[in-house]
Motif scaffolding. Sequence first.
Motif, mmCIF file in Angstrom:
data_model
loop_
_atom_site.group_PDB
_atom_site.id
_atom_site.type_symbol
_atom_site.label_atom_id
_atom_site.label_comp_id
_atom_site.label_asym_id
_atom_site.label_seq_id
_atom_site.Cartn_x
_atom_site.Cartn_y
_atom_site.Cartn_z
ATOM 1 N N ASN A 208 0.856 -1.182 0.000
ATOM 2 C CA ASN A 208 0.000 0.000 0.000
ATOM 3 C C ASN A 208 0.894 1.236 0.000
ATOM 4 O OD1 ASN A 208 -1.492 2.315 1.364
ATOM 5 N ND2 ASN A 208 -3.167 0.847 1.169
ATOM 6 N N ASN B 191 -3.506 7.448 -8.959
ATOM 7 C CA ASN B 191 -4.648 6.533 -8.811
ATOM 8 C C ASN B 191 -4.393 5.432 -7.776
ATOM 9 O OD1 ASN B 191 -6.214 7.838 -10.803
ATOM 10 N ND2 ASN B 191 -5.160 6.719 -12.422
ATOM 11 N N PRO C 113 -4.789 3.971 -4.218
ATOM 12 C CA PRO C 113 -5.629 4.199 -3.034
ATOM 13 C C PRO C 113 -4.836 4.029 -1.749
ATOM 14 C CG PRO C 113 -6.005 2.001 -3.892
ATOM 15 C CD PRO C 113 -5.045 2.663 -4.835
ATOM 16 N N TRP D 177 -11.736 6.879 2.354
ATOM 17 C CA TRP D 177 -12.138 7.842 1.332
ATOM 18 C C TRP D 177 -10.986 8.259 0.413
ATOM 19 C CZ3 TRP D 177 -10.723 8.879 6.226
ATOM 20 C CH2 TRP D 177 -9.800 9.898 6.431
ATOM 21 N N LYS E 56 -8.929 7.531 -2.354
ATOM 22 C CA LYS E 56 -8.859 6.599 -3.472
ATOM 23 C C LYS E 56 -7.692 6.892 -4.411
ATOM 24 C CE LYS E 56 -12.728 4.784 -2.052
ATOM 25 N NZ LYS E 56 -12.732 3.448 -1.382
ATOM 26 N N ASP E 57 -7.095 8.067 -4.277
ATOM 27 C CA ASP E 57 -5.998 8.458 -5.160
ATOM 28 C C ASP E 57 -5.057 9.372 -4.391
ATOM 29 O OD1 ASP E 57 -4.268 9.299 -7.119
ATOM 30 O OD2 ASP E 57 -5.812 10.015 -8.497
#
Length: 557
Positions: free
Chosen positions: A366, A461, A463, A467, A469-470
């Motif tokens: 992530n 783009n 995530p 909330w 997401k980008d």
Amino acid sequence: MDAQRLILLLIFGFSVLFLWEGWEREHRPKPAPQPPAAQQQGVPVPATPAAPGAPTQAPAKGAAQASAPAVPAAEAAARGETVRVSTDLITAEIDTLGATLKRLELLRHKDSEDPNKNLVLLNPEHRYEAQSGIAGEGGPNHRTLWRLLPGERSLAAGADRVEVRLAAQGRDGLEVQKVYTFKRDSYVVEVSLEMRNPRPQPASGYAYFQLTHDGRPLSDAHTLAQSFGAQSYTGFALYSKEHAFEKVPPTDLDKAKEHTNRADNGWLAFVQHYFVSAWLPPDGARDYVLEKRQDGTYAGRVLIPVQVAAGGDTKVTVPLYSGPQEKRRLEAAAPGLDLVVDYGWLTVIAWPLFWLLQKFHALSGNWGIAIILLTVSIKIIFFPLSAASYKSMAKMKLVTPRLTKIREMYGNDRQKMNQAMMELYKTEKINPLGGCFPILVQIPVFIALYWVLLAAIELRNAPFMLWIKDLSALDPYYVLPILMTGTMVLQTRMNPVPPDPVQAKVMQFMPYVFSIFFFFFPAGLVLYWLVNNILSILQQWQIQRMFNRDKPAHAKR
């Protein structure tokens, strides 16, 4: 000048610099129109409107002419058909009029304005095309109507490549086949010109490979954050061992009209935020020519000399990389191509930071968590310097009441007030600038990381959670900027209050003023600063707690 005032001055200076650069770019006067460079030098220009990218002059002094072809009326009026080619990464469109790669859709990258659409890199709306052909009167070139040969148009299951062949003949009889080779899991398209000379005498000339663009920035290069001065580069770039990495923005071509280089290695590219298209010719003689054309568009071309023996044939192949600025793909495509990633003037610091960010992403999966881990790592590296800064602030906070009394006692005699303050600093062994130097040392790292998070396409783009997401876009609900503002206010309250009431008022409102910037920064940047501020608050709180516990009795007075 104490630490707070210096920090305030630095923040104000950077803010003014960003705002001035943004304003200057938007309001820079455009130079008056000039006649084409080819016309100025006496090189013949066709009577028809200049074709996008038509070679208009010899590449360099002493080289053979590479003037724009005179296009017959019937050929100019011809209409080609569109050939669609699909692979696992891209969908390409080739126009048989010119055998030009006119559109390239990236299947794994979404449009910044419409997430339901894929990003279109080579784009007719911007006259952004990849053209190629034989320079000179004979052609064939990107104004010629080519004939599409039979073959596959999509990458078959299990296949690693698909070829598209087009054929045309020059007016001097030269037979040319243009071959586009698309490969699996690759943004590199090999473009080959296979030439056969049926005449009894040898043929010589130049093969050209060029990129055209209208010079207007694409949507990805025009975010609100960049309006504050953090604008990624949009324009041409050249690289060779002789000339190293060189940027040639459209504004330079507005003034000079033409820019040429001769080399035997390197590449030519058009660069924008997150993406790049680059011709990557193999080592050998070539000329790079950049120019502004009569129709107002810009062209950058590679000119390669070719010789075809009588009754013989030859082949020129130049790969085209057109895709995202992913470091591993750029490094694999050509030496030095990774330099197109715009990390500002602190690239030497930015690359190690990005390398570390990649390692944390490989560990966590992530990019948001990778940013947090990177922030923690930087904080640990600079822990001794930060600790020294906060200790100095803690000492200053302890003597603030005494500084206030001195200011009250000598309010009308500034010289005596300064002497009394310096005596107090000397007695308490306090360096009023002790909190500044550690912060100054860290500023280059902070700026470099800022550019890493702004320029890394890996965050586009990408995530984080909930909330977000980008990470390259604004926080849609402004939660992170609001939290960031709260941490700045808390930090200000933890710092010693300046004895000067005016300065104290300024410091009180500064967090709210400075936080405005963070409402226009990408979420990834705000996440970094938020985590950094939280760690700083914890560190400062711990150091202050230790000082309050161990402070001498006279400090309580």
